[in-house]
Motif scaffolding. Structure first.
Motif, PDB file in Angstrom:
ATOM      1  N   ASP A  67       0.800  -1.222   0.000  1.00  0.00           N
ATOM      2  CA  ASP A  67       0.000   0.000   0.000  1.00  0.00           C
ATOM      3  C   ASP A  67       0.837   1.278   0.000  1.00  0.00           C
ATOM      4  O   ASP A  67       0.651   2.141  -0.853  1.00  0.00           O
ATOM      5  N   ARG A  96       1.966  -6.191   3.700  1.00  0.00           N
ATOM      6  CA  ARG A  96       1.693  -4.857   4.238  1.00  0.00           C
ATOM      7  C   ARG A  96       2.481  -4.646   5.525  1.00  0.00           C
ATOM      8  O   ARG A  96       2.658  -5.563   6.318  1.00  0.00           O
ATOM      9  N   CYS A 100      -0.250  -0.226   7.704  1.00  0.00           N
ATOM     10  CA  CYS A 100      -1.177  -0.474   6.593  1.00  0.00           C
ATOM     11  C   CYS A 100      -2.018  -1.720   6.847  1.00  0.00           C
ATOM     12  O   CYS A 100      -3.195  -1.760   6.474  1.00  0.00           O
ATOM     13  N   GLY A 101      -1.447  -2.731   7.488  1.00  0.00           N
ATOM     14  CA  GLY A 101      -2.203  -3.930   7.837  1.00  0.00           C
ATOM     15  C   GLY A 101      -3.317  -3.612   8.817  1.00  0.00           C
ATOM     16  O   GLY A 101      -4.432  -4.122   8.697  1.00  0.00           O
ATOM     17  N   LYS A 103      -4.792  -0.657   9.157  1.00  0.00           N
ATOM     18  CA  LYS A 103      -5.812   0.099   8.405  1.00  0.00           C
ATOM     19  C   LYS A 103      -6.704  -0.838   7.595  1.00  0.00           C
ATOM     20  O   LYS A 103      -7.919  -0.667   7.548  1.00  0.00           O
ATOM     21  N   GLU A 104      -6.098  -1.831   6.951  1.00  0.00           N
ATOM     22  CA  GLU A 104      -6.846  -2.788   6.127  1.00  0.00           C
ATOM     23  C   GLU A 104      -7.819  -3.601   6.981  1.00  0.00           C
ATOM     24  O   GLU A 104      -8.961  -3.815   6.597  1.00  0.00           O
ATOM     25  N   ARG A 105      -7.370  -4.053   8.161  1.00  0.00           N
ATOM     26  CA  ARG A 105      -8.258  -4.819   9.042  1.00  0.00           C
ATOM     27  C   ARG A 105      -9.417  -3.959   9.541  1.00  0.00           C
ATOM     28  O   ARG A 105     -10.559  -4.419   9.581  1.00  0.00           O
ATOM     29  N   LYS A 107     -10.684  -1.400   8.020  1.00  0.00           N
ATOM     30  CA  LYS A 107     -11.553  -1.174   6.861  1.00  0.00           C
ATOM     31  C   LYS A 107     -12.486  -2.373   6.653  1.00  0.00           C
ATOM     32  O   LYS A 107     -13.683  -2.203   6.408  1.00  0.00           O
ATOM     33  N   LYS A 108     -11.959  -3.588   6.803  1.00  0.00           N
ATOM     34  CA  LYS A 108     -12.782  -4.784   6.632  1.00  0.00           C
ATOM     35  C   LYS A 108     -13.820  -4.917   7.730  1.00  0.00           C
ATOM     36  O   LYS A 108     -14.956  -5.329   7.483  1.00  0.00           O
TER      37      LYS A 108
END
Length: 125
Positions: A67, A96, A100-101, A103-105, A107-108
């Motif tokens: 990302d 990631r 960033c990891g 943020k991704e979690r 977001k999910k």
């Protein structure tokens, strides 16, 4: 006459890895090739992988974040957790960085919450 190939179960159960001297191939590799500071892998804790070349040790490695593009260190300890505790496939690598990891979690999680709310709002037809 050709030799019978070992089954994946034999490979995973270390029967295939033992050498004539009674030492395992992993011990030999770790003794002669393992970088300093690396963590020896416990092959019995890894998920079955149908591979003749599972990781024998975990060493820190540099990986570029998918990302943000920054390079980060994927530690040997983190790799050990991935492969021996979480039973991830041995071909998987971190893509990631920690931020960033996270943020991704998040977001999910938000996406799943939104979908549950939308399902309640719509109701049966």
């Amino acid at each position: 006459m050709s030799k019978k190939r070992p089954s994946p179960a034999e490979v995973q159960n270390h029967a295939y890895w033992s050498t004539a001297k009674g030492r395992s191939l992993q011990d030999y590799c770790c003794e002669h090739q393992m970088p300093s500071g690396a963590i020896k892998a416990d092959l019995s804790k890894q998920a079955p992988n149908n591979s003749y070349g599972p990781p024998m040790w975990y060493a820190d490695r540099a990986v570029r974040c998918r990302d943000c593009g920054r390079e980060f260190a994927w530690s040997g300890k983190a790799q050990q957790r991935w492969f021996e505790v979480l039973k991830m496939p041995i071909w998987a690598i971190a893509v990631r960085c920690v931020l960033c990891g996270r943020k991704e979690r998040l977001k999910k999680v938000a996406q799943k919450k939104h979908m549950r709310e939308m399902a309640k709002r719509r109701g049966p037809r």
